[in-house]
Design a protein around this motif. Structure first.
Motif, PDB file in Angstrom:
ATOM      1  N   ASN A 256       0.811  -1.218   0.000  1.00 28.39           N
ATOM      2  CA  ASN A 256       0.000   0.000   0.000  1.00 28.39           C
ATOM      3  C   ASN A 256       0.843   1.267   0.000  1.00 28.39           C
ATOM      4  OD1 ASN A 256      -3.029  -0.902   0.593  1.00 28.39           O
ATOM      5  ND2 ASN A 256      -1.658  -2.219   1.758  1.00 28.39           N
TER       6      ASN A 256
ATOM      7  N   ASN B 113       0.320   4.364  -2.506  1.00 31.76           N
ATOM      8  CA  ASN B 113       0.024   5.680  -1.939  1.00 31.76           C
ATOM      9  C   ASN B 113       1.000   6.737  -2.446  1.00 31.76           C
ATOM     10  OD1 ASN B 113      -1.530   7.275   0.120  1.00 31.76           O
ATOM     11  ND2 ASN B 113       0.501   7.499   1.018  1.00 31.76           N
TER      12      ASN B 113
ATOM     13  N   LEU C  75      -5.108  12.752   0.472  1.00 37.39           N
ATOM     14  CA  LEU C  75      -5.235  11.298   0.603  1.00 37.39           C
ATOM     15  C   LEU C  75      -3.859  10.656   0.758  1.00 37.39           C
ATOM     16  CD1 LEU C  75      -7.985  10.391  -2.035  1.00 37.39           C
ATOM     17  CD2 LEU C  75      -8.135  10.061   0.440  1.00 37.39           C
ATOM     18  N   TYR C  76      -2.905  11.164  -0.002  1.00 36.77           N
ATOM     19  CA  TYR C  76      -1.528  10.665   0.097  1.00 36.77           C
ATOM     20  C   TYR C  76      -0.946  10.927   1.489  1.00 36.77           C
ATOM     21  CZ  TYR C  76       3.544  11.385  -0.081  1.00 36.77           C
ATOM     22  OH  TYR C  76       4.880  11.398   0.221  1.00 36.77           O
TER      23      TYR C  76
ATOM     24  N   GLY D 270      -2.899   8.926   4.044  1.00 37.60           N
ATOM     25  CA  GLY D 270      -2.649   7.509   3.814  1.00 37.60           C
ATOM     26  C   GLY D 270      -1.302   7.067   4.332  1.00 37.60           C
TER      27      GLY D 270
ATOM     28  N   ILE E 175      -1.072   4.006   6.836  1.00 38.53           N
ATOM     29  CA  ILE E 175      -0.390   2.786   6.384  1.00 38.53           C
ATOM     30  C   ILE E 175       0.799   2.463   7.287  1.00 38.53           C
ATOM     31  CG2 ILE E 175       0.988   1.790   4.517  1.00 38.53           C
ATOM     32  CD1 ILE E 175      -0.831   3.482   2.596  1.00 38.53           C
TER      33      ILE E 175
ATOM     34  N   VAL F 147      -6.568  -3.494   5.236  1.00 37.55           N
ATOM     35  CA  VAL F 147      -6.288  -2.655   4.063  1.00 37.55           C
ATOM     36  C   VAL F 147      -7.529  -1.852   3.668  1.00 37.55           C
ATOM     37  CG1 VAL F 147      -5.740  -2.693   1.602  1.00 37.55           C
ATOM     38  CG2 VAL F 147      -4.430  -4.111   3.199  1.00 37.55           C
TER      39      VAL F 147
ATOM     40  N   MET G 207      -8.133   0.876   6.190  1.00 37.26           N
ATOM     41  CA  MET G 207      -7.176   1.976   6.078  1.00 37.26           C
ATOM     42  C   MET G 207      -7.602   2.952   4.983  1.00 37.26           C
ATOM     43  SD  MET G 207      -3.333   0.377   6.671  1.00 37.26           S
ATOM     44  CE  MET G 207      -3.341  -0.535   5.126  1.00 37.26           C
ATOM     45  N   TRP G 208      -7.919   2.415   3.802  1.00 39.92           N
ATOM     46  CA  TRP G 208      -8.258   3.287   2.676  1.00 39.92           C
ATOM     47  C   TRP G 208      -9.617   3.962   2.862  1.00 39.92           C
ATOM     48  CZ3 TRP G 208      -4.835   5.093  -0.502  1.00 39.92           C
ATOM     49  CH2 TRP G 208      -3.681   4.371  -0.756  1.00 39.92           C
TER      50      TRP G 208
ATOM     51  N   ASP H  53      -9.173   6.818   5.378  1.00 41.23           N
ATOM     52  CA  ASP H  53      -8.488   7.934   4.717  1.00 41.23           C
ATOM     53  C   ASP H  53      -9.440   8.686   3.796  1.00 41.23           C
ATOM     54  OD1 ASP H  53      -6.341   9.577   4.038  1.00 41.23           O
ATOM     55  OD2 ASP H  53      -5.660   8.251   2.437  1.00 41.23           O
ATOM     56  N   LEU H  54     -10.203   7.949   2.993  1.00 43.56           N
ATOM     57  CA  LEU H  54     -11.117   8.568   2.027  1.00 43.56           C
ATOM     58  C   LEU H  54     -12.215   9.355   2.732  1.00 43.56           C
ATOM     59  CD1 LEU H  54     -11.952   8.912  -0.915  1.00 43.56           C
ATOM     60  CD2 LEU H  54     -13.270   6.784  -0.716  1.00 43.56           C
TER      61      LEU H  54
END
Length: 317
Positions: A67, A71, A108-109, A112, A116, A147, A150-151, A154-155
């Motif tokens: 990930n 990312n 997001l980066y 993330g 992560i 996973v 996590m995403w 973040d989103l």
């Protein structure tokens, strides 16, 4: 042209900070920017392909690590292609839709990376401190859930951040930054942005605090486990894998902190502020594949074997 005060429409374009590149240096800047972006893509894609195409690396540690380059590519791809085009065309205007998309992807980066790294710390904690339960707690189904969580987290967090900008009147269009981001967009709003500022502060504190607490707790536990473990090989491997993870965390924390400080202290020269401002989008995506590629034996051996195989095949051909 400014909009009417009662309008909630977005301006057609925003204008990012000028780079002040002399015409004689434009081609050099475009070349260097393109070369840097290609190097980042090549390094992160090598890491992604090394993990996805080799069943020996389909383990929780590497599936979580996968990930990180994904990312990194999101963050750099949100920034570099537009930067290169804007330099080549000498045009720092960006449409409102593109600006909001760039800002969302950059955030997001950033979010993330913290999430992560925290997830990877949890994996290392279980592997070293709870080895007998590791295979049960970190099954393939569990890793998939982690996973996805996590995403999604973040989103949701970043979508809320940018949705708070909806309905505001943007009475200014000049962004005092190298790329679109929430803080710079909030500064263009004419209205009460207290909620935006509070949520932004909360989000920054949450992500930084969560990752810092996770790292401190994890590494204290790991250090104790390593000191009490009498098997030197196990202790050495644990310290090596954790050292790699800790290095990645420190690189991202350092660049993030420098970026925040560069915007707080206005006496910093514009050139230095720009350099520091893009460091978060530049250094981690460059260094992460190198750090993991060089310090992780399994990944390093697969990459070396691949290139040796390609060399032999070309020679035989």
């Amino acid at each position: 042209m400014q909009m009417e005060p009662n309008s909630t429409d977005l301006p057609p374009f925003f204008y990012l900070e000028s780079l002040d590149i002399p015409p004689s240096k434009v081609s050099v800047a475009v070349f260097m920017g393109t070369l840097t972006y290609c190097f980042i893509v090549a390094g992160n894609m090598t890491l992604i392909l090394s993990i996805t195409l080799n069943r020996s690396l389909h383990k929780p540690m590497y599936l979580l690590l996968l990930n990180l380059p994904v990312n990194d590519l999101i963050g750099t791809s949100a920034f570099f292609p537009y930067l290169i085009i804007s330099i080549a065309l000498d045009d720092r205007s960006i449409s409102s839709a593109a600006c909001f998309l760039q800002g969302l992807l950059v955030h997001l980066y950033g979010g993330g990376a913290f999430i992560i790294i925290s997830g990877m710390a949890y994996d290392r904690f279980l592997a070293i401190c709870r080895p007998l339960r590791y295979s049960t707690l970190m099954s393939n189904a569990s890793v998939l859930k982690i996973v996805v969580a996590m995403w999604l987290t973040d989103l949701v967090l970043m979508s809320v951040l940018f949705s708070l900008l909806s309905g505001f009147w943007f009475c200014k269009t000049s962004i005092n930054a190298m790329f679109c981001n929430n803080a710079s967009l909030v500064n263009l709003v004419c209205g009460n942005t207290r909620i935006n500022n509070y949520y932004g502060l909360f989000l920054s504190s949450l992500l930084n605090g969560m990752s810092l607490i996770a790292m401190i707790f994890t590494y204290v536990q790991i250090l104790v486990a390593c000191l009490t473990n009498k098997q030197s090989d196990t202790r050495s491997k644990a310290l090596r894998t954790c050292g790699t993870h800790l290095t990645v965390f420190l690189v991202f924390q350092a660049t993030s902190l420098l970026t925040v400080l560069s915007f707080r202290f206005r006496q910093i020269s514009p050139y230095l502020r720009r350099s520091i401002g893009i460091s978060t989008l530049l250094l981690p995506p460059i260094l992460n594949p190198l750090i993991y590629g060089l310090n992780t034996k399994e990944i390093r051996s697969i990459v070396i074997h691949f290139f040796r195989k390609k060399k032999v095949t070309r020679f035989d051909g």
